[in-house]
Write an enzyme that holds these catalytic residues in place. Structure first.
Site, PDB file in Angstrom:
ATOM      1  N   ASN A 221       0.932  -1.331  -0.048  1.00  0.00           N
ATOM      2  CA  ASN A 221       0.023  -0.006  -0.125  1.00  0.00           C
ATOM      3  C   ASN A 221       0.952   1.355   0.084  1.00  0.00           C
ATOM      4  OD1 ASN A 221       0.635   0.613   2.774  1.00  0.00           O
ATOM      5  ND2 ASN A 221      -0.329  -1.242   3.244  1.00  0.00           N
ATOM      6  N   ASP A 290      -4.247  -6.567   4.894  1.00  0.00           N
ATOM      7  CA  ASP A 290      -5.352  -7.443   5.313  1.00  0.00           C
ATOM      8  C   ASP A 290      -5.412  -8.525   4.868  1.00  0.00           C
ATOM      9  OD1 ASP A 290      -6.675  -5.043   6.775  1.00  0.00           O
ATOM     10  OD2 ASP A 290      -7.606  -4.564   4.838  1.00  0.00           O
ATOM     11  N   ASP A 317      -4.534 -10.138  12.751  1.00  0.00           N
ATOM     12  CA  ASP A 317      -4.844  -8.777  13.260  1.00  0.00           C
ATOM     13  C   ASP A 317      -4.063  -8.460  14.345  1.00  0.00           C
ATOM     14  OD1 ASP A 317      -6.119  -6.584  14.318  1.00  0.00           O
ATOM     15  OD2 ASP A 317      -8.156  -6.999  13.526  1.00  0.00           O
TER      16      ASP A 317
END
Length: 409
Positions: A221, A290, A317
């Site tokens: 990202n 994710d 997570d």
């Protein structure tokens, strides 16, 4: 409105020659409302937009514009002003003025005072959006920040030229509030010997993660890691023992910070779990992917078919894992959103059982990923607070001050 110390603070306002100079009258008024003693210096071009008489009436002091003022002590007004100021605010800071300050020029009163003062200097950029985005302006801003100048803004929106984008000067109310926050934070530091996090151990994640597809490709990202590194520097400056788990970024390690470099989300989780024990605060600032590819190819995938499908599986997570620990630290998360910021942030705060979450709207030009500035909306179970757009190091200090306040309740 945030109050400051009962001791009057001296604010020197430098006004550059841009259309946003019309806001300076309101800015003087807003600063005076907060108890600051305000003096004004103007560039020659600024006087084409607003008269010195207006600013003199509002500030209660003569306005300075000449480098060698015969009325000043020994005709050295820039030295007098430089010594007098507790904080210098340049608003509007035009592209031309920023370039001259960065070059170290002393060709007029504002630039000379910037060279002569030991006071902190806050720059409030104001210019056309294309001028702001220009590589020369961005290089000047980066250079100024590296030398300790603080950026307040710019905001994004409609401009006097009719264009839309980043480059609007922050509103006078926002600038006055940032000045109040600056002195309030400074006063807190002084009261606690500048070490409000002394004795605290802080673990921070920063940057992106890379999830391999094959030996030469990956999913990632746009995170630059700048916010996380700013938090690490600010926390170390505030006295904390800081461990920084960093994804792949091109940033220097802040002085006094222990850095652990990782690649993937699983790598980051492993590093966090190896270091989270006995930490007082955990700040999950990293933009963790994710999902990851289910089967990483051993060799480079060759281009053949018109389409290719990748099977993805959910990554661990990290925030929720730390928050679920029996002896958990104070857990702070980040939420980068493009819409419905408060809704998604509050949901994440509750769902992951966090102590606090800092949310930012990455759809706003000029802040968020890769930018040097940001704005945050901070939420915790019993409250919230907006932190207006400013440079990321200033923002980091403000967020850490909030964390200290909430953690000690």
């Amino acid at each position: 409105m945030m109050s400051v110390s009962l001791i009057t603070k001296n604010v020197l306002l430098g006004i550059g020659g841009g259309i946003a100079a019309y806001k300076s009258a309101d800015l003087v008024r807003r600063l005076k409302e907060r108890g600051f003693d305000v003096r004004v210096v103007m560039s020659q071009s600024a006087m084409e937009f607003i008269t010195p008489l207006t600013l003199q009436a509002l500030s209660g002091h003569p306005v300075s514009s000449s480098l060698l003022d015969p009325a000043a002590e020994a005709a050295m007004g820039h030295i007098e002003l430089a010594r007098w100021a507790d904080l210098v605010i340049i608003a509007p800071a035009t592209a031309n003025l920023l370039a001259r300050i960065n070059a170290g020029m002393a060709d007029e009163l504002i630039t000379t005072t910037c060279l002569a003062t030991e006071a902190p200097i806050a720059l409030c950029p104001a210019m056309n959006q294309q001028m702001y985005r220009n590589l020369a302006t961005q290089a000047n801003l980066a250079s100024l920040q590296s030398r300790g100048y603080t950026l307040w803004g710019p905001a994004s929106g409609s401009q006097a030229c009719g264009e839309v984008g980043p480059g609007r000067m922050l509103e006078p109310l926002e600038i006055a509030e940032l000045a109040s926050r600056f002195f309030a934070t400074k006063d807190v530091y002084a009261e606690q010997e500048s070490q409000p996090l002394a004795g605290q151990s802080v673990l921070i994640t920063a940057g992106p993660t890379r999830e391999a597809i094959d030996p030469v490709r990956y999913i990632s990202n746009h995170s630059s890691g700048k916010m996380g590194f700013a938090l690490a520097k600010a926390a170390a400056d505030m006295g904390a023992a800081v461990t920084l788990v960093a994804g792949p970024v091109n940033l220097a390690t802040p002085e006094g910070v222990t850095r652990i470099d990782v690649e993937s989300a699983q790598n980051m989780l492993d590093a966090v779990m190896d270091n989270v024990d006995k930490k007082d605060i955990f700040i999950g600032c990293a933009a963790v992917a994710d999902y990851r590819v289910n089967d990483i190819a051993a060799c480079k995938i060759k281009k053949s078919a018109e389409e290719m499908q990748l099977a993805l599986v959910r990554n661990p997570d990290i925030l929720a894992t730390v928050a679920s620990l029996a002896n958990r630290p104070f857990v702070v998360g980040f939420a980068a959103e493009t819409h419905d910021v408060e809704t998604y942030a509050r949901d994440k705060l509750k769902r992951k059982n966090l102590n606090m979450i800092a949310a930012n709207d990455v759809s706003v030009a000029g802040q968020g990923f890769n930018a040097d500035a940001n704005a945050l909306r901070v939420f915790w179970p019993q409250g919230s607070q907006d932190l207006p757009a400013t440079d990321k190091l200033t923002l980091a200090r403000q967020l850490l001050s909030l964390i200290v306040k909430e953690k000690t309740k």
